[in-house]
Motif scaffolding. Structure first.
Motif, PDB file in Angstrom:
ATOM      1  N   GLU A 229      39.575  43.810  48.991  1.00 11.96           N
ATOM      2  CA  GLU A 229      39.110  42.955  50.084  1.00 11.96           C
ATOM      3  C   GLU A 229      37.766  42.316  49.741  1.00 11.96           C
ATOM      4  O   GLU A 229      37.530  41.148  50.073  1.00 11.96           O
ATOM      5  CB  GLU A 229      38.988  43.775  51.368  1.00 11.96           C
ATOM      6  N   THR A 230      36.899  43.061  49.055  1.00 12.47           N
ATOM      7  CA  THR A 230      35.591  42.527  48.668  1.00 12.47           C
ATOM      8  C   THR A 230      35.729  41.384  47.674  1.00 12.47           C
ATOM      9  O   THR A 230      35.015  40.374  47.763  1.00 12.47           O
ATOM     10  CB  THR A 230      34.716  43.637  48.063  1.00 12.47           C
ATOM     11  N   ILE A 231      36.654  41.527  46.716  1.00 16.81           N
ATOM     12  CA  ILE A 231      36.883  40.455  45.739  1.00 16.81           C
ATOM     13  C   ILE A 231      37.280  39.167  46.454  1.00 16.81           C
ATOM     14  O   ILE A 231      36.762  38.083  46.169  1.00 16.81           O
ATOM     15  CB  ILE A 231      37.974  40.874  44.735  1.00 16.81           C
ATOM     16  N   ILE A 232      38.206  39.279  47.409  1.00 21.04           N
ATOM     17  CA  ILE A 232      38.708  38.100  48.105  1.00 21.04           C
ATOM     18  C   ILE A 232      37.650  37.536  49.049  1.00 21.04           C
ATOM     19  O   ILE A 232      37.495  36.315  49.180  1.00 21.04           O
ATOM     20  CB  ILE A 232      40.007  38.444  48.859  1.00 21.04           C
ATOM     21  N   TYR A 233      36.884  38.402  49.705  1.00 20.23           N
ATOM     22  CA  TYR A 233      35.793  37.943  50.568  1.00 20.23           C
ATOM     23  C   TYR A 233      34.763  37.157  49.761  1.00 20.23           C
ATOM     24  O   TYR A 233      34.304  36.088  50.182  1.00 20.23           O
ATOM     25  CB  TYR A 233      35.137  39.136  51.257  1.00 20.23           C
ATOM     26  N   GLN A 234      34.401  37.696  48.586  1.00 23.99           N
ATOM     27  CA  GLN A 234      33.425  37.005  47.739  1.00 23.99           C
ATOM     28  C   GLN A 234      33.965  35.665  47.269  1.00 23.99           C
ATOM     29  O   GLN A 234      33.230  34.673  47.207  1.00 23.99           O
ATOM     30  CB  GLN A 234      33.073  37.887  46.547  1.00 23.99           C
ATOM     31  N   ALA A 235      35.266  35.614  46.935  1.00 24.44           N
ATOM     32  CA  ALA A 235      35.878  34.348  46.505  1.00 24.44           C
ATOM     33  C   ALA A 235      35.823  33.323  47.624  1.00 24.44           C
ATOM     34  O   ALA A 235      35.531  32.135  47.391  1.00 24.44           O
ATOM     35  CB  ALA A 235      37.319  34.586  46.066  1.00 24.44           C
ATOM     36  N   LEU A 236      36.085  33.751  48.855  1.00 19.39           N
ATOM     37  CA  LEU A 236      36.032  32.828  49.996  1.00 19.39           C
ATOM     38  C   LEU A 236      34.606  32.363  50.247  1.00 19.39           C
ATOM     39  O   LEU A 236      34.374  31.175  50.542  1.00 19.39           O
ATOM     40  CB  LEU A 236      36.601  33.510  51.238  1.00 19.39           C
ATOM     41  N   ALA A 237      33.629  33.266  50.124  1.00 19.80           N
ATOM     42  CA  ALA A 237      32.220  32.883  50.297  1.00 19.80           C
ATOM     43  C   ALA A 237      31.802  31.875  49.224  1.00 19.80           C
ATOM     44  O   ALA A 237      31.084  30.904  49.519  1.00 19.80           O
ATOM     45  CB  ALA A 237      31.332  34.120  50.241  1.00 19.80           C
ATOM     46  N   GLU A 238      32.245  32.087  47.989  1.00 25.19           N
ATOM     47  CA  GLU A 238      31.945  31.133  46.908  1.00 25.19           C
ATOM     48  C   GLU A 238      32.588  29.780  47.196  1.00 25.19           C
ATOM     49  O   GLU A 238      31.985  28.730  46.957  1.00 25.19           O
ATOM     50  CB  GLU A 238      32.470  31.690  45.584  1.00 25.19           C
ATOM     51  N   ASN A 239      33.814  29.809  47.701  1.00 23.98           N
ATOM     52  CA  ASN A 239      34.534  28.559  47.976  1.00 23.98           C
ATOM     53  C   ASN A 239      33.859  27.770  49.091  1.00 23.98           C
ATOM     54  O   ASN A 239      33.772  26.542  49.032  1.00 23.98           O
ATOM     55  CB  ASN A 239      35.983  28.859  48.347  1.00 23.98           C
TER      56      ASN A 239
END
Length: 291
Positions: A229-239
């Motif tokens: 979940e952290t990986i995907i959250y970070q990807a969304l924040a970067e996006n």
């Protein structure tokens, strides 16, 4: 040559457009700073949990989570496509969609299937147009990512991996480099890639041993779930940070182009007005000479 009134109308129209693009540029700049700060705040947590998972990968517990098992990526896979909800952000979404299209073509040419999770309106609309298999979605996520909204769409793909329906899970998003540069990337989430599990080489030992409370299964299942979940959250924040940066640059370019168009139209208007004045003076002089 167009009439003076027509040129004035065009100038007024472009001026109104420039006001809109200038306002959007300022709004995007304000949101960009907040998105960048949110993205940077999330990074330390991601780094720390990555190191913990790296330690666990070198441990020898009585229970081995399926996420830590090495699995060859063959057959069906899953992909999480992260795009923006809104447009007017340059080629941001186009680059991401082109990247996942190439990946999907490779999988389909090998005779396998790919199932998608769409995060963002633009990605969802694209996948619907191409008639791709969409198993979950999240749209209208706003300017700030919320983990409670992400859990549902993520769980669908993670459960499919755990049940063996897919043999790999990827995420495609735009990584924030700086204000002027954003890079579309595709990253492997499951099985957990070795480069993510390296951690700090100085801190790692060959044989790790932990005491788990209440038990290894409960701790590892919960921790690895949080890690994904952290990986995907970070990807969304970067996006999101990339989206606001790209929109600010695009609106600035649009404002500059509008100013250039206004200058060109003003020059044409002045020439047209000068020509009309010259014509009137010529008619007056000709009339006076005739009298």
């Amino acid at each position: 040559m167009a009439g003076s009134r027509e040129i004035r109308t065009k100038i007024k129209s472009v001026q109104n457009t420039r006001k809109i693009t200038k306002a959007m540029e300022m709004v995007a700049a304000s949101k960009m700073r907040k998105a960048q700060e949110r993205m940077r705040q999330a990074r330390p947590y991601g780094d720390k949990i990555r190191n913990i998972i790296a330690h666990l990968a070198h441990a020898n517990p009585e229970y081995r989570n399926p996420f830590l098992d090495k699995r060859e990526i063959k057959g069906n896979i899953g992909a999480i496509v992260v795009t923006s909800d809104k447009g007017l952000c340059g080629a941001l979404n186009t680059n991401v969609l082109r990247l996942i299209t190439n990946k999907a073509r490779e999988v389909q040419e090998a005779g396998h299937k790919i199932q998608f999770t769409a995060i963002g309106n633009k990605g969802m609309a694209f996948l619907q147009r191409t008639r791709a298999e969409v198993v979950s979605q999240l749209v209208q996520y706003g300017d700030k990512p919320h983990m409670d909204k992400l859990v549902g769409p993520i769980k669908v793909q993670v459960d499919a991996y755990r049940e063996g329906k897919i043999n790999g899970l990827y995420i495609v998003y735009t990584r924030f480099i700086n204000t002027m540069k954003q890079e579309p990337v595709i990253e492997q989430i499951l099985p957990l890639p070795s480069e993510r599990l390296k951690g700090d080489s100085k801190a790692l030992r060959k044989n790790w041993d932990y005491v788990y409370e209440p038990d290894a299964k409960a701790v590892l299942d919960q921790l690895l779930k949080r890690y994904v979940e952290t990986i995907i959250y970070q990807a969304l924040a970067e996006n999101i940070a990339s989206e606001q940066s790209a929109r600010m640059v695009a609106m600035k370019s649009a404002s500059d182009n509008a100013s250039s168009v206004i200058n060109d139209l003003t020059l044409v208007y002045n020439k047209s007005r000068q020509a009309a004045i010259t014509k009137e003076l010529s008619e007056i002089v000709s009339g006076a000479a005739a009298v």
